[in-house]
Design a protein around this motif. Sequence first.
Motif, short mmCIF file in Angstrom:
data_model
loop_
_atom_site.label_atom_id
_atom_site.label_comp_id
_atom_site.label_asym_id
_atom_site.label_seq_id
_atom_site.Cartn_x
_atom_site.Cartn_y
_atom_site.Cartn_z
N ALA A 1 0.83 -1.21 0.00
CA ALA A 1 0.00 0.00 0.00
C ALA A 1 0.86 1.26 0.00
O ALA A 1 0.35 2.36 0.18
CB ALA A 1 -0.93 0.00 1.21
N HIS A 2 2.17 1.08 -0.20
CA HIS A 2 3.14 2.18 -0.23
C HIS A 2 3.21 2.91 1.11
O HIS A 2 3.49 4.11 1.16
CB HIS A 2 2.81 3.17 -1.35
N ARG A 3 2.96 2.18 2.19
CA ARG A 3 3.12 2.75 3.52
C ARG A 3 4.46 2.30 4.11
O ARG A 3 4.89 1.16 3.90
CB ARG A 3 1.98 2.31 4.45
N LYS B 1 7.60 -6.61 -0.36
CA LYS B 1 6.64 -7.59 -0.87
C LYS B 1 6.35 -8.69 0.15
O LYS B 1 5.41 -9.48 -0.03
CB LYS B 1 7.17 -8.21 -2.16
N MET B 2 7.17 -8.74 1.20
CA MET B 2 7.01 -9.79 2.20
C MET B 2 5.96 -9.45 3.26
O MET B 2 5.56 -10.31 4.05
CB MET B 2 8.34 -10.06 2.91
N VAL B 3 5.56 -8.17 3.33
CA VAL B 3 4.63 -7.73 4.37
C VAL B 3 3.37 -7.16 3.72
O VAL B 3 3.36 -6.74 2.57
CB VAL B 3 5.29 -6.67 5.28
N ILE B 4 2.30 -7.14 4.52
CA ILE B 4 1.03 -6.60 4.05
C ILE B 4 1.03 -5.08 4.12
O ILE B 4 1.49 -4.51 5.10
CB ILE B 4 -0.13 -7.16 4.89
#
Length: 247
Positions: A207-209, A244-247
């Motif tokens: 989410a680009h956070r 890419k490994m985290v939500i």
Amino acid sequence: MEDGKLTVRAVERALDILLCFADSSDLSLTEIASRVSLHKSTVHRLLASLEGKGFIIRDPSSEKYRLGFRIWELSANLTHSDDPAQIFLPEMERLRDQLDETISLYVSDRLERVRVQAVQSNQAIRRVAPIGARMPLYVGASSKILVAFAEPDAQEALLTSPGWPTGLDQKAFMQQLEEAKMLGFATSVEEREPGAAAVAVPILNGAHRLVAALAVSGPSNRLTVEKMKEHAPVLMEAARRMGKMVI
């Protein structure tokens, strides 16, 4: 109500005592009392309670105190399967082997950044990065990343906080933040301590956070500005994979 206030105050004081050991392995009663600004009799009572529960151990020979084994029991349950500090560790180890410098992972906590994971360089002369160390959020490459890529409201809250240094050139600092956002990385040379340099990039989720700041650090005579610019694309690519490994 008054009893409740006294109970909360006692808990806060006990926690302040435990936090004294964040940067010291053992302390005397006098040293602890000085650090928490309390009378030695008060500190002695609180230490006795902490010792009774296993959070503090007193060495009879030196009469100094250190953290007890109950702390380790709690810390054993600290990490979870979705903890970035654990998820990113294999990637950080690969990055260390590739760049041959110390790799650190930072998150922000109010006006500080906390090193939540680190992989030490194998070089004889290297940057030692203890996990759990806290540093100001207004100096250093990782601090610039954590502030630059923070959500706008969080960034505004930081920059207008009463605890923010009044002597800091905020205009110059904002320029550094804008540069970090534009380039995708930030550097620092002897900003926080002599002889040390670092380059850091943001780890952003899908989410680009902002999740954390990923940094490479080492001696400034080896980790020059030119060398850090060479490392930046490698660091950014590793951060992209981690994101890419985290939500």
